[in-house]
Design a protein around this motif. Structure first.
Motif, PDB file in Angstrom:
ATOM      1  N   ASN A 178       0.810  -1.219   0.000  1.00 23.29           N
ATOM      2  CA  ASN A 178       0.000   0.000   0.000  1.00 23.29           C
ATOM      3  C   ASN A 178       0.843   1.268   0.000  1.00 23.29           C
ATOM      4  O   ASN A 178       0.306   2.372   0.088  1.00 23.29           O
ATOM      5  CB  ASN A 178      -0.936   0.015   1.212  1.00 23.29           C
ATOM      6  CG  ASN A 178      -2.026  -1.034   1.100  1.00 23.29           C
ATOM      7  OD1 ASN A 178      -2.554  -1.278   0.017  1.00 23.29           O
ATOM      8  ND2 ASN A 178      -2.352  -1.678   2.221  1.00 23.29           N
ATOM      9  N   ALA A 179       2.159   1.122  -0.099  1.00 30.39           N
ATOM     10  CA  ALA A 179       3.032   2.297  -0.127  1.00 30.39           C
ATOM     11  C   ALA A 179       3.068   2.876  -1.533  1.00 30.39           C
ATOM     12  O   ALA A 179       3.178   2.150  -2.522  1.00 30.39           O
ATOM     13  CB  ALA A 179       4.433   1.925   0.325  1.00 30.39           C
ATOM     14  N   LEU A 180       2.962   4.177  -1.620  1.00 29.31           N
ATOM     15  CA  LEU A 180       3.076   4.874  -2.903  1.00 29.31           C
ATOM     16  C   LEU A 180       4.215   5.883  -2.778  1.00 29.31           C
ATOM     17  O   LEU A 180       4.146   6.830  -1.981  1.00 29.31           O
ATOM     18  CB  LEU A 180       1.780   5.595  -3.259  1.00 29.31           C
ATOM     19  CG  LEU A 180       1.789   6.378  -4.576  1.00 29.31           C
ATOM     20  CD1 LEU A 180       2.048   5.441  -5.759  1.00 29.31           C
ATOM     21  CD2 LEU A 180       0.468   7.117  -4.773  1.00 29.31           C
ATOM     22  N   LEU A 181       5.266   5.673  -3.562  1.00 27.88           N
ATOM     23  CA  LEU A 181       6.458   6.523  -3.486  1.00 27.88           C
ATOM     24  C   LEU A 181       6.399   7.619  -4.537  1.00 27.88           C
ATOM     25  O   LEU A 181       6.048   7.373  -5.694  1.00 27.88           O
ATOM     26  CB  LEU A 181       7.722   5.687  -3.698  1.00 27.88           C
ATOM     27  CG  LEU A 181       7.857   4.415  -2.858  1.00 27.88           C
ATOM     28  CD1 LEU A 181       9.170   3.712  -3.185  1.00 27.88           C
ATOM     29  CD2 LEU A 181       7.761   4.733  -1.380  1.00 27.88           C
ATOM     30  N   ILE A 182       6.771   8.834  -4.131  1.00 28.25           N
ATOM     31  CA  ILE A 182       6.856   9.965  -5.049  1.00 28.25           C
ATOM     32  C   ILE A 182       8.216  10.624  -4.845  1.00 28.25           C
ATOM     33  O   ILE A 182       8.575  10.997  -3.717  1.00 28.25           O
ATOM     34  CB  ILE A 182       5.731  10.985  -4.814  1.00 28.25           C
ATOM     35  CG1 ILE A 182       4.362  10.316  -4.926  1.00 28.25           C
ATOM     36  CG2 ILE A 182       5.841  12.137  -5.810  1.00 28.25           C
ATOM     37  CD1 ILE A 182       3.189  11.244  -4.650  1.00 28.25           C
ATOM     38  N   PHE A 183       8.976  10.768  -5.918  1.00 26.51           N
ATOM     39  CA  PHE A 183      10.319  11.339  -5.848  1.00 26.51           C
ATOM     40  C   PHE A 183      10.303  12.790  -6.336  1.00 26.51           C
ATOM     41  O   PHE A 183       9.566  13.124  -7.272  1.00 26.51           O
ATOM     42  CB  PHE A 183      11.286  10.517  -6.690  1.00 26.51           C
ATOM     43  CG  PHE A 183      11.499   9.114  -6.180  1.00 26.51           C
ATOM     44  CD1 PHE A 183      12.597   8.807  -5.389  1.00 26.51           C
ATOM     45  CD2 PHE A 183      10.594   8.102  -6.482  1.00 26.51           C
ATOM     46  CE1 PHE A 183      12.790   7.521  -4.904  1.00 26.51           C
ATOM     47  CE2 PHE A 183      10.776   6.810  -6.006  1.00 26.51           C
ATOM     48  CZ  PHE A 183      11.874   6.518  -5.215  1.00 26.51           C
ATOM     49  N   VAL A 184      11.145  13.615  -5.731  1.00 24.47           N
ATOM     50  CA  VAL A 184      11.179  15.042  -6.075  1.00 24.47           C
ATOM     51  C   VAL A 184      12.127  15.338  -7.244  1.00 24.47           C
ATOM     52  O   VAL A 184      12.459  16.491  -7.498  1.00 24.47           O
ATOM     53  CB  VAL A 184      11.576  15.914  -4.863  1.00 24.47           C
ATOM     54  CG1 VAL A 184      10.596  15.746  -3.727  1.00 24.47           C
ATOM     55  CG2 VAL A 184      13.003  15.604  -4.425  1.00 24.47           C
ATOM     56  N   ILE A 257       3.584  17.298  -9.629  1.00 24.01           N
ATOM     57  CA  ILE A 257       2.562  16.309  -9.300  1.00 24.01           C
ATOM     58  C   ILE A 257       1.712  16.904  -8.190  1.00 24.01           C
ATOM     59  O   ILE A 257       2.231  17.228  -7.107  1.00 24.01           O
ATOM     60  CB  ILE A 257       3.170  14.970  -8.846  1.00 24.01           C
ATOM     61  CG1 ILE A 257       3.987  14.341  -9.976  1.00 24.01           C
ATOM     62  CG2 ILE A 257       2.074  14.012  -8.381  1.00 24.01           C
ATOM     63  CD1 ILE A 257       4.705  13.065  -9.575  1.00 24.01           C
ATOM     64  N   SER A 258       0.440  17.053  -8.448  1.00 27.17           N
ATOM     65  CA  SER A 258      -0.473  17.629  -7.454  1.00 27.17           C
ATOM     66  C   SER A 258      -1.362  16.532  -6.874  1.00 27.17           C
ATOM     67  O   SER A 258      -1.807  15.633  -7.589  1.00 27.17           O
ATOM     68  CB  SER A 258      -1.349  18.712  -8.088  1.00 27.17           C
ATOM     69  OG  SER A 258      -0.566  19.802  -8.542  1.00 27.17           O
ATOM     70  N   ILE A 259      -1.610  16.632  -5.567  1.00 26.97           N
ATOM     71  CA  ILE A 259      -2.525  15.715  -4.886  1.00 26.97           C
ATOM     72  C   ILE A 259      -3.537  16.576  -4.127  1.00 26.97           C
ATOM     73  O   ILE A 259      -3.351  16.891  -2.939  1.00 26.97           O
ATOM     74  CB  ILE A 259      -1.780  14.785  -3.912  1.00 26.97           C
ATOM     75  CG1 ILE A 259      -0.543  14.172  -4.579  1.00 26.97           C
ATOM     76  CG2 ILE A 259      -2.710  13.674  -3.419  1.00 26.97           C
ATOM     77  CD1 ILE A 259       0.296  13.315  -3.643  1.00 26.97           C
ATOM     78  N   ILE A 266       4.184  18.477  -5.632  1.00 31.71           N
ATOM     79  CA  ILE A 266       5.595  18.104  -5.643  1.00 31.71           C
ATOM     80  C   ILE A 266       6.245  18.723  -6.856  1.00 31.71           C
ATOM     81  O   ILE A 266       5.722  18.657  -7.968  1.00 31.71           O
ATOM     82  CB  ILE A 266       5.760  16.567  -5.661  1.00 31.71           C
ATOM     83  CG1 ILE A 266       5.232  15.939  -4.366  1.00 31.71           C
ATOM     84  CG2 ILE A 266       7.237  16.193  -5.819  1.00 31.71           C
ATOM     85  CD1 ILE A 266       3.781  15.557  -4.414  1.00 31.71           C
ATOM     86  N   VAL A 267       7.423  19.343  -6.654  1.00 33.26           N
ATOM     87  CA  VAL A 267       8.181  19.957  -7.736  1.00 33.26           C
ATOM     88  C   VAL A 267       9.659  19.795  -7.386  1.00 33.26           C
ATOM     89  O   VAL A 267      10.003  19.613  -6.206  1.00 33.26           O
ATOM     90  CB  VAL A 267       7.802  21.446  -7.914  1.00 33.26           C
ATOM     91  CG1 VAL A 267       8.254  22.279  -6.717  1.00 33.26           C
ATOM     92  CG2 VAL A 267       8.342  22.018  -9.221  1.00 33.26           C
ATOM     93  N   VAL A 320       4.043  22.545  -0.590  1.00 31.97           N
ATOM     94  CA  VAL A 320       4.937  22.131  -1.667  1.00 31.97           C
ATOM     95  C   VAL A 320       6.097  21.304  -1.091  1.00 31.97           C
ATOM     96  O   VAL A 320       6.742  21.714  -0.120  1.00 31.97           O
ATOM     97  CB  VAL A 320       5.515  23.356  -2.417  1.00 31.97           C
ATOM     98  CG1 VAL A 320       6.410  22.883  -3.572  1.00 31.97           C
ATOM     99  CG2 VAL A 320       4.387  24.219  -2.957  1.00 31.97           C
ATOM    100  N   TYR A 321       6.350  20.162  -1.716  1.00 28.54           N
ATOM    101  CA  TYR A 321       7.489  19.305  -1.362  1.00 28.54           C
ATOM    102  C   TYR A 321       8.474  19.364  -2.517  1.00 28.54           C
ATOM    103  O   TYR A 321       8.093  19.148  -3.678  1.00 28.54           O
ATOM    104  CB  TYR A 321       7.016  17.875  -1.103  1.00 28.54           C
ATOM    105  CG  TYR A 321       6.051  17.791   0.057  1.00 28.54           C
ATOM    106  CD1 TYR A 321       6.500  17.545   1.345  1.00 28.54           C
ATOM    107  CD2 TYR A 321       4.682  17.986  -0.145  1.00 28.54           C
ATOM    108  CE1 TYR A 321       5.620  17.496   2.430  1.00 28.54           C
ATOM    109  CE2 TYR A 321       3.793  17.942   0.925  1.00 28.54           C
ATOM    110  CZ  TYR A 321       4.268  17.695   2.198  1.00 28.54           C
ATOM    111  OH  TYR A 321       3.392  17.653   3.261  1.00 28.54           O
ATOM    112  N   PHE A 322       9.753  19.653  -2.221  1.00 27.78           N
ATOM    113  CA  PHE A 322      10.711  19.921  -3.286  1.00 27.78           C
ATOM    114  C   PHE A 322      12.091  19.419  -2.911  1.00 27.78           C
ATOM    115  O   PHE A 322      12.332  18.930  -1.795  1.00 27.78           O
ATOM    116  CB  PHE A 322      10.751  21.427  -3.589  1.00 27.78           C
ATOM    117  CG  PHE A 322      11.242  22.276  -2.439  1.00 27.78           C
ATOM    118  CD1 PHE A 322      12.557  22.740  -2.402  1.00 27.78           C
ATOM    119  CD2 PHE A 322      10.385  22.635  -1.404  1.00 27.78           C
ATOM    120  CE1 PHE A 322      13.007  23.529  -1.356  1.00 27.78           C
ATOM    121  CE2 PHE A 322      10.829  23.427  -0.345  1.00 27.78           C
ATOM    122  CZ  PHE A 322      12.149  23.875  -0.324  1.00 27.78           C
TER     123      PHE A 322
END
Length: 385
Positions: A178-184, A257-259, A266-267, A320-322
């Motif tokens: 159930n983990a969803l990874l998002i990289f900057v 990527i917007s949530i 994320i940018v 914002v996560y960067f």
């Protein structure tokens, strides 16, 4: 895998970034400030050297540790032709679009594997050509896309594959379906296992935004596929192991990527307050670190000696996560979180959960370092990349 692309005459057309006229651009937020070849570091730790962007004329420029300690400055390595002087670059965009096909054809006629393209010509290509626009430059993940997931956003990996696996283990999500990874962004380059990181991100159905190092890789891959005898530097030889699918994946990485359900975006580099995502330039989203305030006008700059950290001026409403700013380290503001903690520079790799306890997890670098950096230090103990 081997890199296998078509000949020059079959090279795909590259889209150009939508640009405004100079008058409109000067009237809007976000013009990148004039480039300054040297920048004053905010943080310098004794005995460790940090490098910034890798898209440069001389990727291996060095500056002594003694000099860093003496005047707190370092030569900033940044992307050729894609730096702060966007005004001059944009003014010539139309001419570049018109002449690009002819320019590429001329290079293909002049150079080949038997007659390699000179370094200066290669550098001109890498800085002058427009960059293909991804199909979805601004990706949005719906509430259904993230429902029931443990969303974990990860800072700049830079090819530090083993550290990435350690981080996921410490965060207790290495075996969590159930983990969803998002990289900057900047998942590749500088570290020793770029290909492994890229394969992991693709095979795990994770997400990543485009960083300046992904953009650099696509540019170099385009030059390789033209069969003009271009040979990347030693630290970029892994590019030869990529195939057409890898190239397309890197080219199609979104800028943001917007949530919406998590009030998050994320940018890689940054965003300008008050400016819609769709109106940001590539350079603003991939390269900016600071903001210069001139009256009521905000200008983005990649240089840390000018203005102030953009996260300090970001007032939301989205968080914002960067990444991109290893020298500043972990940045935490009410509506912005900077996650580049300099893993490839003997720092650490950091991630943060956007769901549940929203815990921040960080692991210390244990051995991830580009061999070229190590060799340069062995040959010249007072040198840094």
């Amino acid at each position: 895998m081997g890199l296998c692309f078509s000949l020059c005459k079959d090279d795909e057309e590259i889209g150009d970034i939508q640009r405004t006229t100079e008058d409109n651009r000067l009237a809007r937020d976000g013009q990148i400030a004039e480039e300054d070849k040297t920048a004053k570091y905010r943080q310098i730790t004794e005995g460790d050297r940090m490098a910034i962007d890798e898209e440069t004329t001389k990727e291996d420029q060095k500056v002594s540790v003694d000099q860093l300690a003496r005047d707190d400055q370092v030569v900033v390595e940044d992307e050729i032709g894609q730096g702060d002087d966007v005004a001059g670059h944009d003014a010539k965009a139309e001419d570049k679009m018109i002449n690009e096909e002819e320019y590429i054809s001329e290079l293909c006629r002049k150079y080949s594997a038997d007659r390699p393209i000179p370094e200066e010509e290669a550098e001109l290509f890498l800085k002058e050509l427009t960059f293909p626009i991804p199909t979805k430059p601004h990706l949005t993940l719906s509430e259904d896309d993230v429902a029931g997931k443990r969303i974990f956003v990860i800072g700049d990996v830079h090819g530090c594959y083993d550290n990435l696996l350690t981080l996921l283990h410490v965060a207790d999500i290495d075996k969590n379906p159930n983990a969803l990874l998002i990289f900057v962004g900047d998942i590749i380059n500088k570290g020793p296992k770029s290909l492994e990181v890229l394969n992991f991100v693709r095979s795990s159905n994770s997400y990543s935004v485009m960083g300046n190092h992904e953009r650099a890789a696509v540019r170099k891959l385009r030059l390789i596929k033209m069969n003009v005898g271009y040979e990347p530097k030693a630290s970029k030889q892994w590019l030869h192991d990529l195939n057409g699918s890898d190239y397309e994946y890197l080219q199609e990485l979104p800028y943001t990527i917007s949530i919406p359900s998590l009030n998050a975006v994320i940018v890689h580099g940054g965003l300008l307050p008050g400016k819609p995502l769709e109106e940001h330039t590539q350079d603003e989203m991939l390269l900016m670190r600071n903001i210069i305030v001139e009256g009521n006008e905000l200008k983005a700059t990649k240089h840390i000696s000018q203005g102030q950290l953009w996260g300090e001026l970001w007032k939301g409403p989205r968080h914002v996560y960067f990444g991109h700013h290893a020298l500043e380290g972990l940045q935490r503001y009410p509506y912005a979180t900077g996650l580049d903690t300099g893993c490839v520079y003997h720092g650490s790799l950091t991630g943060v959960f956007l769901t549940g306890d929203k815990k921040l997890v960080s692991v210390k670098n244990e051995g991830c370092r580009n061999k070229e950096v190590i060799q340069s230090e062995e040959g010249d103990p007072g040198a840094a990349m």
